[in-house]
Enzyme design. Structure first.
Site, mmCIF file in Angstrom:
data_model
loop_
_atom_site.group_PDB
_atom_site.id
_atom_site.type_symbol
_atom_site.label_atom_id
_atom_site.label_comp_id
_atom_site.label_asym_id
_atom_site.label_seq_id
_atom_site.Cartn_x
_atom_site.Cartn_y
_atom_site.Cartn_z
ATOM 1 N N HIS A 394 0.824 -1.219 0.000
ATOM 2 C CA HIS A 394 0.000 0.000 0.000
ATOM 3 C C HIS A 394 0.856 1.267 0.000
ATOM 4 O O HIS A 394 0.345 2.373 -0.235
ATOM 5 C CB HIS A 394 -0.932 -0.003 1.209
ATOM 6 N N GLN A 395 2.147 1.137 0.277
ATOM 7 C CA GLN A 395 3.034 2.294 0.139
ATOM 8 C C GLN A 395 3.143 2.703 -1.322
ATOM 9 O O GLN A 395 3.222 3.885 -1.653
ATOM 10 C CB GLN A 395 4.428 1.955 0.667
#
Length: 422
Positions: A394-395
């Site tokens: 999700h980064q």
């Protein structure tokens, strides 16, 4: 006398275990004859001889873990130089005749900064060569024991010097300490050292959880059309000598979907504060092998035709199961696929591999009742159904990007003819 040092296997590995010597003292060898099989944390590697000559001494027994740069064998190639005294410890490089520069293991290698955890014990120098052997006794005042064993002895109030060692190389083991402390140890079954592929896998998954922000999404879909296409491909002349499975079409779907969602083909470089976008899809294929889980990489997978991709999957999986992968075979991946469906598992939450952006888990493909048609034509039919699980970082990837990527893969597998639109 030529001293063959354990070469650097790459990938930051600093040690290897001697698995099998293929030569014996007195044997005649030629350049590139295989001397020994070693096991790194990730693979079995065969080491060829850099010189021709007669085998002098094997300096490391089977089962010993050796640091990169340490001598493992002496070969009498007619060059000047005295045999090493025993027991062997890594020494500074001495001038000697340089072997061919293009062969693995040629010449002395600088002592690595990181030492192996169980180096051979250092004994007093001897004046004449002697056969290499692991000591069964140690000098007065010096006790061989791992740090954890020393700590246990300290906690239990047991003097190490008072214990009769039974561990490898004359070392004091945990069981020795417990016995000396009068502990009635319960038999809790066999104990297996954590090393090799199991150690590397444990370190990789633990590191992945700390490195990536995992998000996993699922989608259940009808893949009857994919199964029909697999059956058709098996009958094609081009695939006659290849193993064709749903994995092939999942891999192709990933490559096609990645072209529509190129932001997924990237890595998060926290140290540099950058997102690294990759020009090619280097596709990792998780393979369950007798040595454990390995993830060899198919490079530039998006450039391969379906036949070429099938052949590449067949070959890399075969090499992995044979334990013959080299460090370059499992490095540089950008995205991976794991097939838990072959074990009858419907789905899971896969862990991202290395520095990759994500991983797709293939679930079992089963016959299930499925609603087809619409309106008055709506009905329930038995169909081939599966569940896909996509874990992504999700980064790097927002929920929208990950969801679109999974939706694109699903669309291709549900209707393979739509691949012409990608």
């Amino acid at each position: 006398m030529f001293r063959f040092n354990l070469p650097d296997p790459g990938e930051g590995l600093v040690e290897a275990e001697i698995v099998n010597w293929l030569v014996a003292e007195g044997d005649e060898v030629r350049i590139n004859d295989i001397l020994v099989e070693i096991e790194t944390a990730k693979s079995l590697v065969e080491l060829p001889s850099p010189v021709s000559g007669t085998i002098g001494r094997l300096l490391a027994p089977v089962g010993q873990t050796v640091a990169v740069g340490s001598p493992i064998i002496e070969i009498d190639d007619g060059s000047p130089g005295e045999p090493l005294p025993a027991p062997v410890v890594p020494q500074a490089a001495e001038p000697e005749e340089a072997p061919p520069a293009n062969l693995v293991g040629s010449g002395p290698i600088p002592e690595p900064a990181t030492r192996c955890r169980n180096p051979s014990p250092v004994a007093a120098p001897v004046t004449a060569p002697a056969p290499v052997q692991r000591p069964t006794t140690t000098p007065v005042g010096k006790v061989l024991a791992k740090p954890l064993v020393r700590r246990l002895a300290r906690d239990l109030g047991v003097a190490l010097q008072s214990i009769r060692p039974t561990g490898p190389g004359g070392s004091v083991s945990r069981a020795d300490v417990e016995a000396a402390a009068g502990m009635n140890r319960v038999d809790d079954g066999a104990r297996v050292p954590i090393r090799g592929v199991r150690k590397a896998t444990a370190e990789a998954v633990a590191g992945s959880v700390g490195k990536h922000v995992h998000v996993t999404e699922f989608n259940t879909l009808d893949v009857s059309a994919t199964m029909a296409l697999v059956a058709t491909l098996k009958q094609r002349r081009e695939f006659r000598d290849l193993h064709v499975s749903p994995l092939l079409l999942h891999a192709k779907a990933v490559c096609l979907a990645m072209a529509r969602q190129p932001d997924l083909n990237a890595s998060w470089d926290a140290r540099a504060g950058e997102i690294v976008h990759h020009d090619h899809v280097n596709l990792g294929i998780a393979a369950a092998t007798p040595r454990g889980l390995l993830v060899p990489v198919i490079r530039e997978a998006e450039t391969l035709s379906l036949v070429e991709l099938c052949r590449a999957i067949n070959e890399i999986v075969a090499v992995a199961k044979a334990g013959k992968l080299q460090p370059a075979d499992y490095s540089g991946g950008t995205f991976s696929i794991t097939n838990v469906g072959v074990f009858g598992i419907d789905s899971g939450t896969p862990i991202i591999n290395g520095d990759e952006s994500g991983i797709l888990a293939m679930g079992a493909i089963k016959r299930r009742p499925w609603v087809v048609g619409t309106g008055d034509d709506e009905r329930i039919e038995p169909r081939w159904v599966t569940t896909l699980a996509l874990s992504f970082d999700h980064q790097l990837i927002d929920g929208e990007g990950g969801s679109r990527f999974l939706a694109d893969i699903s669309e291709i597998l549900a209707s393979p003819e739509l691949a012409l639109l990608y």
